[in-house]
Design an enzyme around this catalytic site. Structure first.
Site, PDB file in Angstrom:
ATOM      1  N   TYR A  78       0.826  -1.210   0.000  1.00 37.42           N
ATOM      2  CA  TYR A  78       0.000   0.000   0.000  1.00 37.42           C
ATOM      3  C   TYR A  78       0.861   1.261   0.000  1.00 37.42           C
ATOM      4  CZ  TYR A  78      -4.659  -1.986   1.004  1.00 37.42           C
ATOM      5  OH  TYR A  78      -5.864  -2.624   0.948  1.00 37.42           O
TER       6      TYR A  78
ATOM      7  N   LYS B  42       3.503 -15.221   1.892  1.00 38.65           N
ATOM      8  CA  LYS B  42       3.661 -15.933   0.616  1.00 38.65           C
ATOM      9  C   LYS B  42       5.160 -16.195   0.452  1.00 38.65           C
ATOM     10  CE  LYS B  42       1.972 -17.653  -3.228  1.00 38.65           C
ATOM     11  NZ  LYS B  42       1.090 -18.833  -3.273  1.00 38.65           N
TER      12      LYS B  42
ATOM     13  N   ASP C  37      -2.685 -18.176   0.118  1.00 36.47           N
ATOM     14  CA  ASP C  37      -3.710 -18.876  -0.678  1.00 36.47           C
ATOM     15  C   ASP C  37      -4.346 -19.984   0.158  1.00 36.47           C
ATOM     16  OD1 ASP C  37      -1.223 -20.148  -0.734  1.00 36.47           O
ATOM     17  OD2 ASP C  37      -1.340 -20.736  -2.837  1.00 36.47           O
TER      18      ASP C  37
ATOM     19  N   ASP D  64      -6.115  -7.126   4.274  1.00 34.34           N
ATOM     20  CA  ASP D  64      -7.285  -6.480   3.676  1.00 34.34           C
ATOM     21  C   ASP D  64      -8.197  -7.545   3.074  1.00 34.34           C
ATOM     22  OD1 ASP D  64      -8.928  -4.400   2.607  1.00 34.34           O
ATOM     23  OD2 ASP D  64      -7.969  -4.720   0.655  1.00 34.34           O
TER      24      ASP D  64
ATOM     25  N   ASP E 208     -11.979  -9.213   4.734  1.00 30.68           N
ATOM     26  CA  ASP E 208     -13.275  -9.206   4.029  1.00 30.68           C
ATOM     27  C   ASP E 208     -13.820 -10.633   3.937  1.00 30.68           C
ATOM     28  OD1 ASP E 208     -13.212  -6.444   3.535  1.00 30.68           O
ATOM     29  OD2 ASP E 208     -13.993  -6.696   1.495  1.00 30.68           O
TER      30      ASP E 208
HETATM   31  C1  IPM Z   1     -10.248  -1.445   4.523  1.00 33.77           C
HETATM   32  C2  IPM Z   1     -10.529  -0.783   3.207  1.00 33.77           C
HETATM   33  C3  IPM Z   1      -9.387   0.180   2.880  1.00 33.77           C
HETATM   34  C4  IPM Z   1      -8.118  -0.643   2.761  1.00 33.77           C
HETATM   35  C5  IPM Z   1      -9.605   1.057   1.631  1.00 33.77           C
HETATM   36  C6  IPM Z   1     -10.879   1.859   1.732  1.00 33.77           C
HETATM   37  C7  IPM Z   1      -8.442   1.944   1.358  1.00 33.77           C
HETATM   38  O1  IPM Z   1     -10.717  -1.727   2.217  1.00 33.77           O
HETATM   39  O2  IPM Z   1     -10.155  -0.722   5.533  1.00 33.77           O
HETATM   40  O3  IPM Z   1     -10.143  -2.662   4.546  1.00 33.77           O
HETATM   41  O4  IPM Z   1      -7.837  -1.202   1.703  1.00 33.77           O
HETATM   42  O5  IPM Z   1      -7.413  -0.716   3.762  1.00 33.77           O
HETATM   43 MG    MG Z   2     -10.781  -3.710   2.939  1.00 33.93          MG
END
Ligand code: IPM
Ligand code: MG
Length: 353
Positions: free
Chosen positions: A142, A188, A220, A244, A248
């Site tokens: 990032y 990885k 993975d 990240d 999710d």
């Molecule tokens: C998160 C989001 C952020 C990230 C974005 C909005 C920049 O997806 O907080 O997980 O990638 O960190």
């Molecule tokens: Mg995110």
């Protein structure tokens, strides 16, 4: 009466509606626990760009740094999707995280019993899941340089210094010590040098925590194991981009991404935000689930303000609200007695404090 100064960044999309509910709940906790929260609002994201042509105005960073903690909603939206990268709402958030030195992002994944059926995974797979993703937040791909889009080619750099790995590993081991004493480091290392250093360094740090069991997993495989058998995990330690993605994925174990809170710490001021985005498609409709943000406010009480009792009140109020069958639309298919709007469920949670 104790007083805390909270920098409030509502942001874009559903940000304002969900943060308002978190404030409603915090104020109720305040009444009950004799705490006064002083809120000061700041702009960040698309709304800040519209006003100042900058997604993170200096005033916002300064205000955040002066506060006791930052409560944040979400940023982003279609309107700003075609801006140059450094003007995009997301850049504002990344600069805020970095400006606060909030390198340790804690993303707990807990399943509310009442919502076991809301997961797309089988009940027996998700029941009792209780894990924590510890995501490195201010380094990795990032932030790595060089980075450039030259139009016929583009590149980013995944870079970690040993120091950065050491400090996030330390956080993960310390959290694991207070939990089930297991750290699974995700990398990885079969392909990437940066992951090799990650792994070597995590092993070194682990020597200081002999009572914590350390395992390693390639990312993975980890993404597969997370839905195959999430109960095997206690603390997942990983870098910025893997964290990240995995967080999710992990949110789906709980049934909705609208449920998962986060705390970002490391510097002098902590940042508290739901893990989800700004959901521009439902912004302003009163459909958003504020629980992730309310729960983030609970993490703020616990981690930045040391108000553990208040944090407990929030957790219990959320659990009771769900147990009583109140749901927002995202989790309404299962066990809903009443489908609520954002502010209705916020009020119910506040009343349950
Ligand atoms: C998160 C989001 C952020 C990230 C974005 C909005 C920049 O997806 O907080 O997980 O990638 O960190
Ligand atoms: Mg995110």
């Amino acid at each position: 009466m104790k007083q805390y100064n909270i920098a409030v960044i509502k942001g874009d999309g559903i940000g304002p509606e969900i943060v308002d509910e978190a404030i409603k709940v915090l104020n109720t906790v305040g009444k009950k626990r004799n705490i006064q929260f002083n809120y000061k609002e700041y702009l960040m994201g698309g709304c800040a760009y519209d006003k100042y042509a900058d997604p993170l105005p200096q005033e916002t960073l300064d205000g955040a740094l002066k506060s006791d903690a930052v409560l944040f909603g979400a940023i982003g939206g279609y309107k700003w999707d075609n801006l140059p990268r450094d003007k995009r709402p997301e850049s504002g958030l990344l600069r805020l995280r970095s400006g606060l030195d909030a390198f340790a992002n804690l993303r707990p994944v807990k399943i509310y019993d009442e919502l076991c059926e809301a997961s797309t995974l089988k009940k027996e797979v998700v029941e009792g899941v209780d894990l924590m993703v510890v995501r490195e937040l201010t380094g990795g791909i990032y932030f790595g340089k060089p980075r450039e889009n030259l139009k016929d080619k583009a590149y980013n750099t995944m870079v970690y210094t040993k120091k950065e790995i050491q400090r996030i590993a330390k956080v993960a081991f310390e959290i694991a010590q207070k939990r089930r004493k297991k750290v699974c480091s995700v990398d990885k290392a079969n392909v990437l040098e940066v992951s090799q250093l990650w792994r070597e360094t995590v092993i070194e740090v682990s020597k200081n925590y002999p009572e914590v069991e350390l395992t390693h997993m390639y990312v993975d495989n980890a993404s597969m194991q997370l839905i195959r058998d999430p109960k095997q995990f206690d603390v997942i330690l990983t870098g910025n981009i893997f964290g990240d993605i995995l967080s999710d994925e992990a949110s789906m174990i709980s049934g909705s991404i609208g449920l998962l809170p986060s705390a970002s710490m490391g510097g002098s001021v902590g940042l508290y935000e739901p893990i989800h985005g700004s959901a521009p498609d439902i912004a302003g409709l009163g459909k958003a689930n504020p629980i992730a943000t309310i729960s983030s406010a609970g993490m703020m009480l616990k981690y930045s303000l040391g108000e553990n009792e208040g944090a407990k009140l929030i957790d219990e109020a959320i659990t009771k609200t769900l147990a009583d069958g109140y749901r927002t639309g995202d989790i309404s298919k299962y066990g809903a007695k009443k489908v609520c709007s954002t502010s209705e469920i916020g009020t119910i949670i506040a009343n349950n404090i």
